[in-house]
Motif scaffolding. Structure first.
Motif, PDB file in Angstrom:
ATOM      1  N   ASN A   1       3.394 -14.029   9.573  1.00  0.00           N
ATOM      2  CA  ASN A   1       2.736 -12.750   9.341  1.00  0.00           C
ATOM      3  C   ASN A   1       3.766 -11.630   9.417  1.00  0.00           C
ATOM      4  OD1 ASN A   1      -0.329 -12.914   9.084  1.00  0.00           O
ATOM      5  ND2 ASN A   1       0.054 -14.273  10.827  1.00  0.00           N
ATOM      6  N   LEU A   2       3.739 -10.743   8.424  1.00  0.00           N
ATOM      7  CA  LEU A   2       4.684  -9.637   8.351  1.00  0.00           C
ATOM      8  C   LEU A   2       3.946  -8.331   8.157  1.00  0.00           C
ATOM      9  CD1 LEU A   2       7.572  -8.392   7.983  1.00  0.00           C
ATOM     10  CD2 LEU A   2       7.302  -8.892   5.526  1.00  0.00           C
ATOM     11  N   ASP A   3       4.298  -7.326   8.967  1.00  0.00           N
ATOM     12  CA  ASP A   3       3.867  -5.942   8.776  1.00  0.00           C
ATOM     13  C   ASP A   3       5.131  -5.087   8.717  1.00  0.00           C
ATOM     14  OD1 ASP A   3       0.966  -6.254   8.934  1.00  0.00           O
ATOM     15  OD2 ASP A   3       1.308  -6.755  11.028  1.00  0.00           O
ATOM     16  N   ASP A   4       5.314  -4.366   7.613  1.00  0.00           N
ATOM     17  CA  ASP A   4       6.556  -3.624   7.376  1.00  0.00           C
ATOM     18  C   ASP A   4       6.206  -2.220   6.878  1.00  0.00           C
ATOM     19  OD1 ASP A   4       8.942  -2.553   6.518  1.00  0.00           O
ATOM     20  OD2 ASP A   4       9.616  -4.354   5.481  1.00  0.00           O
ATOM     21  N   VAL A   5       6.524  -1.205   7.701  1.00  0.00           N
ATOM     22  CA  VAL A   5       6.305   0.192   7.343  1.00  0.00           C
ATOM     23  C   VAL A   5       7.671   0.861   7.185  1.00  0.00           C
ATOM     24  CG1 VAL A   5       5.221   2.368   8.018  1.00  0.00           C
ATOM     25  CG2 VAL A   5       4.154   0.200   8.669  1.00  0.00           C
ATOM     26  N   ASP A   6       7.829   1.643   6.101  1.00  0.00           N
ATOM     27  CA  ASP A   6       9.152   2.229   5.854  1.00  0.00           C
ATOM     28  C   ASP A   6       9.354   3.582   6.551  1.00  0.00           C
ATOM     29  OD1 ASP A   6       7.467   3.739   4.284  1.00  0.00           O
ATOM     30  OD2 ASP A   6       8.700   3.640   2.470  1.00  0.00           O
ATOM     31  N   ASP A   7       8.265   4.306   6.864  1.00  0.00           N
ATOM     32  CA  ASP A   7       8.444   5.611   7.508  1.00  0.00           C
ATOM     33  C   ASP A   7       7.208   5.955   8.338  1.00  0.00           C
ATOM     34  OD1 ASP A   7       9.418   8.059   8.246  1.00  0.00           O
ATOM     35  OD2 ASP A   7       8.900   9.059   6.348  1.00  0.00           O
ATOM     36  N   PRO A   8       7.348   5.957   9.670  1.00  0.00           N
ATOM     37  CA  PRO A   8       8.528   5.576  10.455  1.00  0.00           C
ATOM     38  C   PRO A   8       8.775   4.072  10.348  1.00  0.00           C
ATOM     39  CG  PRO A   8       6.651   5.858  11.898  1.00  0.00           C
ATOM     40  CD  PRO A   8       6.188   6.292  10.542  1.00  0.00           C
ATOM     41  N   VAL A   9      10.013   3.694  10.497  1.00  0.00           N
ATOM     42  CA  VAL A   9      10.375   2.295  10.319  1.00  0.00           C
ATOM     43  C   VAL A   9       9.724   1.441  11.398  1.00  0.00           C
ATOM     44  CG1 VAL A   9      12.265   0.634  10.266  1.00  0.00           C
ATOM     45  CG2 VAL A   9      12.546   2.892   9.211  1.00  0.00           C
ATOM     46  N   PHE A  10       8.955   0.461  10.939  1.00  0.00           N
ATOM     47  CA  PHE A  10       8.318  -0.486  11.869  1.00  0.00           C
ATOM     48  C   PHE A  10       8.235  -1.844  11.179  1.00  0.00           C
ATOM     49  CE2 PHE A  10       4.447  -2.797  13.066  1.00  0.00           C
ATOM     50  CZ  PHE A  10       4.670  -2.983  14.421  1.00  0.00           C
ATOM     51  N   ILE A  11       8.763  -2.851  11.822  1.00  0.00           N
ATOM     52  CA  ILE A  11       8.720  -4.209  11.267  1.00  0.00           C
ATOM     53  C   ILE A  11       8.258  -5.166  12.358  1.00  0.00           C
ATOM     54  CG2 ILE A  11      10.031  -6.100  10.251  1.00  0.00           C
ATOM     55  CD1 ILE A  11      11.949  -4.060   9.084  1.00  0.00           C
ATOM     56  N   ARG A  12       7.218  -5.920  12.040  1.00  0.00           N
ATOM     57  CA  ARG A  12       6.748  -6.974  12.950  1.00  0.00           C
ATOM     58  C   ARG A  12       6.634  -8.272  12.151  1.00  0.00           C
ATOM     59  NH1 ARG A  12       1.181  -5.968  15.733  1.00  0.00           N
ATOM     60  NH2 ARG A  12       0.482  -6.239  13.580  1.00  0.00           N
ATOM     61  N   LEU A  13       7.463  -9.223  12.527  1.00  0.00           N
ATOM     62  CA  LEU A  13       7.474 -10.522  11.860  1.00  0.00           C
ATOM     63  C   LEU A  13       7.180 -11.603  12.888  1.00  0.00           C
ATOM     64  CD1 LEU A  13       8.036 -12.337   9.388  1.00  0.00           C
ATOM     65  CD2 LEU A  13      10.457 -12.339  10.064  1.00  0.00           C
ATOM     66  N   GLU A  14       6.111 -12.351  12.662  1.00  0.00           N
ATOM     67  CA  GLU A  14       5.716 -13.422  13.572  1.00  0.00           C
ATOM     68  C   GLU A  14       5.630 -14.724  12.792  1.00  0.00           C
ATOM     69  OE1 GLU A  14       2.012 -12.182  15.164  1.00  0.00           O
ATOM     70  OE2 GLU A  14       2.880 -10.702  16.531  1.00  0.00           O
ATOM     71  N   GLY A  15       6.307 -15.737  13.301  1.00  0.00           N
ATOM     72  CA  GLY A  15       6.265 -17.053  12.676  1.00  0.00           C
ATOM     73  C   GLY A  15       6.015 -18.128  13.723  1.00  0.00           C
ATOM     74  N   GLU A  16       5.066 -19.017  13.439  1.00  0.00           N
ATOM     75  CA  GLU A  16       4.723 -20.080  14.380  1.00  0.00           C
ATOM     76  C   GLU A  16       4.619 -21.400  13.644  1.00  0.00           C
ATOM     77  OE1 GLU A  16       1.069 -18.145  15.603  1.00  0.00           O
ATOM     78  OE2 GLU A  16       1.873 -17.880  17.623  1.00  0.00           O
ATOM     79  N   VAL A  17       4.981 -22.475  14.347  1.00  0.00           N
ATOM     80  CA  VAL A  17       4.920 -23.820  13.767  1.00  0.00           C
ATOM     81  C   VAL A  17       4.167 -24.725  14.735  1.00  0.00           C
ATOM     82  CG1 VAL A  17       6.235 -25.812  12.938  1.00  0.00           C
ATOM     83  CG2 VAL A  17       7.098 -23.496  12.527  1.00  0.00           C
TER      84      VAL A  17
ATOM     85  N   ASN B   1       0.859  -1.180   0.000  1.00  0.00           N
ATOM     86  CA  ASN B   1       0.000   0.000   0.000  1.00  0.00           C
ATOM     87  C   ASN B   1       0.897   1.233   0.000  1.00  0.00           C
ATOM     88  OD1 ASN B   1      -1.894   1.965   0.337  1.00  0.00           O
ATOM     89  ND2 ASN B   1      -2.804   1.095   2.202  1.00  0.00           N
ATOM     90  N   SER B   2       0.918   1.926  -1.130  1.00  0.00           N
ATOM     91  CA  SER B   2       1.747   3.129  -1.260  1.00  0.00           C
ATOM     92  C   SER B   2       0.900   4.354  -0.956  1.00  0.00           C
ATOM     93  CB  SER B   2       2.323   3.224  -2.675  1.00  0.00           C
ATOM     94  OG  SER B   2       3.159   2.124  -2.942  1.00  0.00           O
ATOM     95  N   ASN B   3       1.174   4.963   0.178  1.00  0.00           N
ATOM     96  CA  ASN B   3       0.407   6.130   0.630  1.00  0.00           C
ATOM     97  C   ASN B   3       1.189   7.392   0.261  1.00  0.00           C
ATOM     98  OD1 ASN B   3      -0.862   8.196   2.091  1.00  0.00           O
ATOM     99  ND2 ASN B   3      -1.467   6.769   3.724  1.00  0.00           N
ATOM    100  N   ILE B   4       0.739   8.057  -0.816  1.00  0.00           N
ATOM    101  CA  ILE B   4       1.469   9.236  -1.292  1.00  0.00           C
ATOM    102  C   ILE B   4       1.357  10.391  -0.301  1.00  0.00           C
ATOM    103  CG2 ILE B   4       1.556  10.976  -3.118  1.00  0.00           C
ATOM    104  CD1 ILE B   4       0.710   8.893  -5.081  1.00  0.00           C
ATOM    105  N   ALA B   5       0.172  10.591   0.233  1.00  0.00           N
ATOM    106  CA  ALA B   5      -0.041  11.728   1.140  1.00  0.00           C
ATOM    107  C   ALA B   5       0.877  11.660   2.348  1.00  0.00           C
ATOM    108  CB  ALA B   5      -1.508  11.762   1.575  1.00  0.00           C
ATOM    109  N   ALA B   6       1.093  10.438   2.879  1.00  0.00           N
ATOM    110  CA  ALA B   6       1.946  10.275   4.060  1.00  0.00           C
ATOM    111  C   ALA B   6       3.377   9.903   3.683  1.00  0.00           C
ATOM    112  CB  ALA B   6       1.362   9.193   4.969  1.00  0.00           C
ATOM    113  N   ASP B   7       3.653   9.816   2.367  1.00  0.00           N
ATOM    114  CA  ASP B   7       4.974   9.395   1.886  1.00  0.00           C
ATOM    115  C   ASP B   7       5.408   8.112   2.601  1.00  0.00           C
ATOM    116  OD1 ASP B   7       7.251   9.447   0.369  1.00  0.00           O
ATOM    117  OD2 ASP B   7       8.352  10.723   1.779  1.00  0.00           O
ATOM    118  N   GLN B   8       4.533   7.092   2.507  1.00  0.00           N
ATOM    119  CA  GLN B   8       4.739   5.867   3.274  1.00  0.00           C
ATOM    120  C   GLN B   8       4.413   4.646   2.425  1.00  0.00           C
ATOM    121  OE1 GLN B   8       1.819   4.414   6.401  1.00  0.00           O
ATOM    122  NE2 GLN B   8       3.423   5.237   7.744  1.00  0.00           N
ATOM    123  N   ARG B   9       5.179   3.592   2.624  1.00  0.00           N
ATOM    124  CA  ARG B   9       4.922   2.305   1.979  1.00  0.00           C
ATOM    125  C   ARG B   9       4.654   1.274   3.063  1.00  0.00           C
ATOM    126  NH1 ARG B   9       7.452  -1.795   3.299  1.00  0.00           N
ATOM    127  NH2 ARG B   9       9.537  -1.109   2.679  1.00  0.00           N
TER     128      ARG B   9
END
Length: 836
Positions: A507-523, A460-468
C-alpha cells in the motif's frame, strides 16, 4: 407500498399465473384427454397408469375422427393404440430406434467399443463411437459402461429420438459430485450432492434482467445470495462481506470481480463454461473464502472443430474462438472491450451515473469543474490445451482485465485557466498452469501453479490545494497445489495433497505538497496439508465426504486445523437430506481508510493480517437442508448457522460513529433459505425466500452487540422463465428489506462539530423493490450457425431504491443527509453470431 406499485406487483403475479395457464391451455394431461375421448366416441382405453401419468400435450381437434385422433396421439406420445375389440383400445409403448455418439468429456475424442444396454437388449459402439439400440421404450433406462469411465444411466424420455445424441463420458479420475437436482431454478443451474450449486453455460437459459450471460449476477438469483448495492463486487453470502468470498478462475485466485467497478462481471461467459458456488462444506483442498466459494471453470476437453462467436451489446463488443491445433492441442481466446470510446449509449449513461454518485467525478469543489470524463474497460482470456498422451493433460491459462477512469479538473488560478488530469486504474493479470497425470485407472495426480497480480492506482490532482495525491494498492500472490487421488473402489476414494500460498500486499500513499510518503509492504506464506475421504453407498443414495486441512502460517508461527464435511442422503424416491459443515480461515481482507480514497469510486484496499490489529479471520459453519422433488415440483429448505471471528470495523464499511474506529470482533448469522419451484416441460416458475439474522459482536465498542451492516432480514424473489420454440422470456420480481441504518439524534443532530448518532444500525432504509424482464430469440442459420438477439430491461418500473444513506455535519450545526441510489430503468440489447 403505493397503489401503483401494488398494481404492478399484481400484474407480475398475473403474468406468472398466465404463464402457467398458457401452458395448461396448450397442454393437458393425457389422462384427461382419454377420458374426454371415451365419452365422445363411446370407447374404453386400457392402460397402466405409470405409462401416461407424466404425459401432457395439446388436445386434438374435436372435428377429427376416432382414427385421426389416435394417429395424432401416437405422433405426439410415442404410444401405440391397439383395438382389442370394437370399443376397447389398449395403450402400449411404441418401440423406437435410439442412436448416439460417445465422446470423452476431457479430450473430445470418440470412444469405440463401449457397452450400451437397457433391461432387454444391448449393443456395442463401433470404432467411431457410434451405436444404435433398437426396440427401446421411452420409459427405459439406458446403461452405458466403459473401462476407466464413470457409468452413465440415462432416461430415454430425456434423449432425442428424432436424431442421434452426443453423449459425453467422464474419465473415472476421481469421485466427481453428482447432480441431485437438475434445473434448480432454470435450465443449466443444478444442485450437486456435495451441497454446491453448478451453473453450466452450455445449457443455461436467460434470467430476468440479463441480456447476456453474466457469471456473478446469475448467482444472485439463488436464495441466500444478496448484494447490498446490487453489484458483483459486493456479493454478500449469509451476512458476509464480499472480501470473504473466495473467487477462482480455473484454480487461480482472483482479487477483482467486476467491470464498471462492479456493475457487470469481468469474467467472460463465452470462455467460462461452468461456475460452482459453495456456501458451506468446502473441499479441504481450498483455502480462504470464510463466507463462500465461487469457482469458475473452463472447458477441459479438446475441440476437434473450429467454433466461436462474435457479439455486441449496449455496453461492450466481444468475441470468442476455440480452434484445434492438430489432434493433441487446441487454443481458446476470448475478449471484451467497452464501446464508450466510440459511442455513449443510454445503458452506458445509466451505469456511469450509478458509479459516480458522491465521488469526485460528480462532486468536486465549487471552484473546480470536471471535463473530458472518459471510462474504459476490457478483458482478455487465453487458454492452451495440450494432451501429450492419453494419460497426460496440460492446461495453460491467462487472464488480463482492466478498468480505467480519467478526467480533467479545470479551475481558474490567478486569472489563468489550469488543467490537471486525475485518473483511476484497476487491473488484474493472472497466469496458471495445470498438469494432470493418469497413472492407473485408480491413481491420478494433479499439479496446479498460479500467479495473480492485482493493482488499484489513482492520481488525484487537487488544483485548489496545488497538490497531487498518489495511491496504490497491489496484491501479488503465488500458489502451488499438489493433489493425489486414489480410488479404492466404486464406493470409496481418497484425496490428499500439499498447498503453498505466498501473498504480498503493498500500500502506497504519496503526497507531493507537503511531502508525505507512506509505503507498507507485507508478505505471508502459508503451508497446508489436506486429506479427504469420499464414501458412496452402492445405490448412490448416501454420499459422504469427510476431510481435514492443517495450515501453518509462517510469519505468525500459527497452526490451524480445519475439519470439513458434506453429507447427502436420499430418503425414498422424492426426499433428500443434506448436512454441511466447515472450519475455514483467511488472511486477506479489504479495508476502507477514508471514504474518498481512490477518488471515492473504489474505496476498498486489500490488506494482510498481522495477527494483532488485523487478526486472521476464522469461521465455523453448519447447515441442514431437506428437499422434495417430484413431477416438476421442488421444495428446498436449508437452515444455517455461521460464526466468523476476526473481522475489523474497517472492513465492514461503517459510515457512522465507527467510521474511523479500528478494532476487531466477530459476527454471528443464522437463518433459513426456502425455494419453491415448478417446471412445465422446459419452462419454470419459482419463489424463493431468505431469512437472515446477523449481529456484530465488538467487545471494545460502546455498543457491544448490534445488527450487521449486511443483515438483509427478509428477501423474496418471484420469477418465471418461459420458452416458446426459439423464443425465451423471463420476468422477475425482487423485494427485500432495507439495509441497517444509523440515524442522528433527532433533537441534537450535531455535537462538538460531529454527528451525534443514535443507536447503531437501529433503523433501516426503505424496502428494496425491483422488476426485471428479458427476452432472447435464436435464428438458425445455415451450416449449424445461429444468430441470437436479446433485449432486457433492468428495474423496468424505474423504482428509486436507496442503497446507502450517510450523514455529514454542516457549518450551520445540523446533519446533511446523502442518499445513494440504485440503477434506474436500464435497457440493454445484444446481437450475437454463433458459428460452429
Amino acid at each position: 407500498m403505493s397503489k401503483r406499485l401494488l398494481v404492478l406487483v399484481l400484474l407480475l403475479f398475473s403474468f406468472c399465473i398466465a404463464s402457467i395457464n398458457a401452458q395448461s391451455e396448450r397442454d393437458e394431461p393425457l389422462t384427461t384427454i382419454l377420458e374426454e375421448l371415451q365419452e365422445r366416441f363411446g370407447v374404453q382405453f386400457n392402460y397402466v397408469s405409470k405409462l401416461v401419468d407424466d404425459i401432457t400435450l395439446f388436445a386434438p381437434e374435436t372435428t377429427l375422427s376416432l382414427q385421426e385422433t389416435l394417429d395424432y396421439l401416437k405422433s405426439q406420445t410415442n404410444l401405440s393404440f391397439v383395438f382389442v375389440s370394437d370399443n376397447i383400445i389398449s395403450l402400449k409403448e411404441e418401440r423406437i430406434l435410439l442412436c448416439g455418439n460417445l465422446i470423452d468429456m476431457d479430450t473430445g475424442e470418440v470412444l469405440p467399443y463401449v457397452a450400451i444396454q437397457n433391461s432387454s437388449t444391448g449393443t456395442f459402439a463401433n470404432e467411431q463411437g457410434y451405436f444404435e439400440l433398437n426396440g427401446v421404450k421411452r420409459s427405459d433406462i439406458i446403461q452405458i459402461r466403459h473401462m476407466g469411465y464413470k457409468p452413465v444411466s440415462l432416461n430415454v424420455a430425456d434423449l432425442e429420438t428424432s436424431r442421434c445424441n452426443t453423449i459425453l463420458l467422464t474419465p473415472y479420475h476421481e469421485k466427481l459430485a453428482e447432480i441431485t437436482v437438475y434445473d434448480f431454478l432454470v435450465r443449466g443451474l443444478d444442485k450437486l450432492d456435495n451441497g454446491s450449486y453448478q451453473l453450466d453455460f452450455d445449457r443455461f437459459r436467460t434470467l430476468p434482467g440479463l441480456v447476456e450471460d453474466d457469471v456473478l449476477l446469475s448467482l444472485q438469483a439463488l436464495p441466500g445470495i444478496q448484494s447490498i448495492d446490487e453489484t458483483v463486487s459486493n456479493i454478500n453470502i449469509r451476512g458476509g462481506s464480499h472480501d470473504q468470498n473466495l473467487i477462482t478462475w480455473d484454480g487461480i485466485k482472483m482479487y477483482q470481480s467486476g467491470h464498471f467497478f462492479g456493475l457487470i462481471s469481468m469474467y467472460n461467459p463465452q470462455i467460462t463454461q461452468k461456475v460452482e458456488l459453495r456456501k458451506n462444506g468446502s473441499s479441504v483442498s481450498e483455502t480462504d473464502g470464510v463466507s463462500g466459494t465461487i469457482a469458475m471453470k473452463t472447458d477441459q476437453f479438446l475441440n476437434s472443430e473450429l467454433k466461436g462467436s462474435i457479439g455486441v451489446n449496449l455496453i461492450d463488443a466481444n468475441g470468442f474462438i476455440d480452434a484445434p491445433i492438430g489432434k493433441k492441442a487446441s487454443f481458446q481466446i476470448a475478449s471484451r472491450k467497452s464501446l464508450s470510446n466510440l459511442v455513449e449509449t443510454p445503458t452506458y449513461d445509466k451505469y456511469f451515473e450509478r458509479i459516480s454518485q458522491d465521488t469526485e467525478l460528480e462532486n468536486n469543489s465549487a471552484s473546480v469543474t470536471n471535463t473530458d470524463i472518459a471510462f474504459d474497460f476490457y478483458d482478455t482470456s487465453f487458454r492452451l490445451l495440450f494432451n501429450p498422451s492419453e494419460r497426460d493433460q496440460l492446461r495453460i491459462n491467462f487472464i488480463h482485465t482492466a478498468n480505467e477512469v480519467t478526467f480533467d479538473e479545470v479551475a481558474e488560478v490567478s486569472g489563468t485557466q489550469v488543467f490537471r488530469q486525475s485518473n483511476l486504474d484497476q487491473t488484474s493479470l493472472a497466469e496458471g498452469l495445470y498438469y494432470y497425470r493418469d497413472w492407473t485407472e485408480k491413481l491420478t495426480t494433479q499439479i496446479e501453479i498460479y500467479n495473480t497480480d492485482y493493482k488499484l492506482k489513482s492520481i488525484n490532482s487537487n488544483i485548489a490545494a496545488d497538490q497531487r495525491f498518489l495511491q496504490k494498492n497491489e496484491v501479488s500472490e503465488t500458489g502451488i497445489k499438489v493433489k493425489v487421488l486414489k480410488s479404492s473402489s466404486d464406493y470409496l476414494n481418497w484425496t490428499g495433497g500439499y498447498h503453498f500460498v505466498e501473498t504480498k500486499v503493498t500500500n502506497l500513499d504519496d503526497v507531493d505538497d507537503p511531502v508525505f510518503i507512506r509505503l507498507e509492504g507485507e508478505v505471508l506464506r502459508t503451508h497446508a496439508l489436506f486429506t479427504e475421504m469420499g464414501l458412496s453407498s452402492k445405490n448412490a443414495a448416501t454420499q459422504l465426504n469427510l476431510g481435514l486441512r492443517f495450515n501453518h502460517l509462517d510469519e505468525f508461527d500459527k497452526q490451524l486445523w480445519e475439519p470439513r464435511m458434506s453429507f447427502n442422503q436420499r430418503l425414498g424416491q422424492y426426499f433428500s437430506l443434506e448436512f454441511l459443515g466447515e472450519f475455514k480461515h483467511q488472511s486477506t481482507s479489504q479495508v476502507i481508510n477514508f471514504q474518498n480514497d481512490f477518488l471515492g469510486i473504489e474505496k476498498r484496499r486489500w490488506q494482510l493480517s498481522n495477527n494483532q490489529s488485523i487478526p486472521v479471520i476464522e469461521s465455523k459453519q453448519a447447515s441442514l437442508g431437506l428437499s422434495f422433488n417430484k413431477k416438476g415440483w421442488l421444495l428446498n429448505a436449508v437452515s444455517f448457522y455461521k460464526n466468523v471471528n476476526g473481522v475489523t470495523t474497517q472492513s465492514q464499511g461503517f459510515q457512522d460513529r465507527y467510521e474511523f474506529v479500528k478494532t476487531s470482533g466477530s459476527y454471528e448469522s443464522n437463518g433459513l433459505d426456502l425455494l419453491l419451484r415448478k417446471q412445465f416441460r422446459n419452462n419454470s416458475i419459482w419463489l424463493s425466500y431468505s431469512y437472515l439474522n446477523s449481529d456484530y459482536v465488538f467487545d471494545e465498542l460502546t455498543e457491544r452487540r448490534f445488527p450487521n451492516n449486511f443483515d438483509i432480514t427478509h428477501a423474496v424473489n418471484l420469477a418465471t422463465n418461459y420458452a416458446i420454440d426459439q423464443l425465451l422470456l423471463a420476468v422477475g420480481l425482487n423485494w427485500r428489506t432495507g439495509k441497517p441504518l444509523t440515524l442522528p439524534e433527532s433533537d441534537n443532530q450535531v455535537l462538538d462539530d460531529q454527528i451525534n448518532y443514535g443507536q447503531t444500525n437501529g433503523n433501516r432504509l426503505d424496502d428494496y423493490f425491483r422488476v426485471d424482464i428479458s427476452g432472447k430469440y435464436e435464428f438458425n442459420l445455415s451450416h449449424g450457425n445461429s444468430l441470437e438477439v436479446g433485449v432486457a430491461v433492468w428495474n423496468v418500473l424505474n423504482r428509486e431504491n436507496t442503497i446507502n444513506t450517510f450523514y455529514r455535519p454542516t457549518l450551520f450545526g445540523d446533519a446533511q443527509k446523502f442518499d445513494q441510489s440504485s440503477l434506474g430503468v436500464t435497457p440493454n440489447a445484444s446481437l450475437r453470431l454463433i458459428f460452429n
